[in-house]
Design a protein around this motif. Structure first.
Motif, PDB file in Angstrom:
ATOM      1  N   GLU A 153       0.815  -1.216   0.000  1.00 37.42           N
ATOM      2  CA  GLU A 153       0.000   0.000   0.000  1.00 37.42           C
ATOM      3  C   GLU A 153       0.849   1.268   0.000  1.00 37.42           C
ATOM      4  OE1 GLU A 153      -2.389   0.923   3.374  1.00 37.42           O
ATOM      5  OE2 GLU A 153      -1.052  -0.081   4.801  1.00 37.42           O
ATOM      6  N   GLU A 154       2.172   1.083  -0.132  1.00 34.44           N
ATOM      7  CA  GLU A 154       3.092   2.218  -0.240  1.00 34.44           C
ATOM      8  C   GLU A 154       2.944   3.184   0.934  1.00 34.44           C
ATOM      9  OE1 GLU A 154       4.977   4.386  -4.136  1.00 34.44           O
ATOM     10  OE2 GLU A 154       2.810   4.523  -3.889  1.00 34.44           O
ATOM     11  N   SER A 155       2.881   2.587   2.125  1.00 35.58           N
ATOM     12  CA  SER A 155       2.768   3.385   3.343  1.00 35.58           C
ATOM     13  C   SER A 155       3.959   3.114   4.237  1.00 35.58           C
ATOM     14  CB  SER A 155       1.467   3.046   4.089  1.00 35.58           C
ATOM     15  OG  SER A 155       1.506   1.706   4.557  1.00 35.58           O
ATOM     16  N   CYS A 156       4.127   3.933   5.243  1.00 34.94           N
ATOM     17  CA  CYS A 156       5.275   3.783   6.131  1.00 34.94           C
ATOM     18  C   CYS A 156       4.804   3.884   7.574  1.00 34.94           C
ATOM     19  CB  CYS A 156       6.307   4.885   5.845  1.00 34.94           C
ATOM     20  SG  CYS A 156       7.872   4.664   6.715  1.00 34.94           S
ATOM     21  N   GLY A 157       5.030   2.812   8.321  1.00 38.13           N
ATOM     22  CA  GLY A 157       4.639   2.819   9.720  1.00 38.13           C
ATOM     23  C   GLY A 157       5.542   1.942  10.557  1.00 38.13           C
ATOM     24  N   ILE A 158       5.856   2.403  11.760  1.00 31.74           N
ATOM     25  CA  ILE A 158       6.680   1.654  12.705  1.00 31.74           C
ATOM     26  C   ILE A 158       5.907   0.409  13.160  1.00 31.74           C
ATOM     27  CG2 ILE A 158       7.733   1.773  15.011  1.00 31.74           C
ATOM     28  CD1 ILE A 158       8.223   4.737  14.480  1.00 31.74           C
ATOM     29  N   PRO A 159       6.551  -0.747  13.278  1.00 35.20           N
ATOM     30  CA  PRO A 159       7.996  -1.013  13.231  1.00 35.20           C
ATOM     31  C   PRO A 159       8.493  -1.520  11.870  1.00 35.20           C
ATOM     32  CG  PRO A 159       6.912  -2.930  14.127  1.00 35.20           C
ATOM     33  CD  PRO A 159       5.816  -1.919  13.827  1.00 35.20           C
ATOM     34  N   PHE A 160       7.615  -1.508  10.864  1.00 32.35           N
ATOM     35  CA  PHE A 160       7.977  -2.104   9.577  1.00 32.35           C
ATOM     36  C   PHE A 160       8.765  -1.137   8.698  1.00 32.35           C
ATOM     37  CE2 PHE A 160       3.743  -3.639  10.949  1.00 32.35           C
ATOM     38  CZ  PHE A 160       4.134  -4.908  11.344  1.00 32.35           C
TER      39      PHE A 160
END
Length: 308
Positions: free
Chosen positions: A155-162
């Motif tokens: 989904e072209e997203s950015c979130g901790i911890p990934f």
């Protein structure tokens, strides 16, 4: 929505003596090509590489993103099974610090690192895969934590911890993902957010999974906004249905007993993963199986799909 789809995978007949499009659920070892294996390095990660022996032409690469704390060696049988369908399967050990714990935790930077490995390996004269890698095509396999990281890629997203950067861009080479024991339920809030997935996503879910609950996979499947998408429910499989053994050493133990044999859960999960991925790469026979005939032909699964 920028759904990227490829239509260029054509395996040569010399790979197995004939084009290997669909292995039926009753297939035996005599129906599959010999799988070769060697060790490699993807940036800082030691990796195992599996591919059909005697390969001719170019093959797409499948990056397997491991479950939390699961050593790569426990995916040998599953990786070999997927490779038999005409993939180079790369299984890195991605070790990093997550919440004060240094262990095997996949991250969203792994696809970009694998793409770099593909380019380097394809021109390395000492590599058994020199000249045999389709450097424009990467597909993702994921398990549990690794599958959740792959959902962020999709989904072209950015979130901790990934993902630990300010943003994330989906590489053009990444075409599709098949993820086992995976959902996007937040451990903090207990909810699943909508996912604007930019590539096709398949969820493969064991019906007796005690770690990643089947109900959460169903919710996550519904939250995928774009097709092609699919959920495959493997009867009797639990959270470690694709690893060589139950509750691999060092990983969290599974609380729910698997009623399906390990060999059967690996073969079934690998078949559906490989054929879904091949379907997204333009293989008509694979598409017919995963969308039309496979559900009825395979009594061990139930399948729900959306092609758009």
């Amino acid at each position: 929505m920028r759904l990227r789809r490829a239509a260029h995978l054509a395996l040569v007949a010399a790979l197995t003596g004939s084009v290997l499009s669909v292995l039926p659920s009753s297939a035996t070892a005599t129906d599959t090509p010999e799988i070769a294996h060697y060790s490699s390095q993807v940036v800082n990660d030691g990796a195992d590489v599996y591919y059909p022996a005697g390969v001719q032409g170019e093959l797409p690469v499948a990056l397997l993103m491991q479950g939390a704390k699961v050593h790569r060696m426990y995916y040998a049988a599953y990786a070999r099974a997927v490779a038999a369908y005409g993939f180079v399967v790369v299984v890195p050990n991605h070790k990093r610090l997550v919440f004060f714990d240094s262990n095997y935790y996949p991250s969203q930077k792994m696809p970009a690192e694998a793409i770099g490995w593909m380019a380097d390996e394809n021109v390395d004269a000492s590599s058994p895969l020199a000249g045999h890698i389709d450097t424009d095509t990467l597909v993702l396999l994921g398990h549990s934590f690794g599958g959740a990281a792959a959902l962020g890629v999709a989904e072209e997203s950015c979130g901790i911890p990934f993902c630990t950067t300010l943003g994330y861009s989906l590489p053009d080479e990444v075409k599709a993902a098949s993820l086992y024991g995976t959902n996007n339920k937040s451990p903090l809030f207990g909810t699943s957010a909508s996912m604007d997935n930019q590539i096709p996503v398949q969820l493969v879910q064991g019906t007796v999974d005690g770690a990643a609950l089947p109900a959460d996979a169903e919710t996550s499947y519904a939250k995928l906004e774009n097709g092609p998408k699919q959920i495959v429910r493997v009867g009797g499989a639990n959270h470690y249905g694709i690893t060589d053994v139950q509750s691999p050493a060092g990983a969290e133990a599974e609380s729910s007993a698997q009623t399906l044999s390990q060999a059967a859960s690996i073969a079934t999960s690998a078949r559906w993963a490989a054929l879904f991925l091949k379907a997204q790469l333009g293989d008509a026979a694979a598409a017919d199986y995963v969308y039309s005939t496979g559900d009825a032909a395979d009594p061990g699964v139930t399948v729900t799909s959306a092609t758009s």
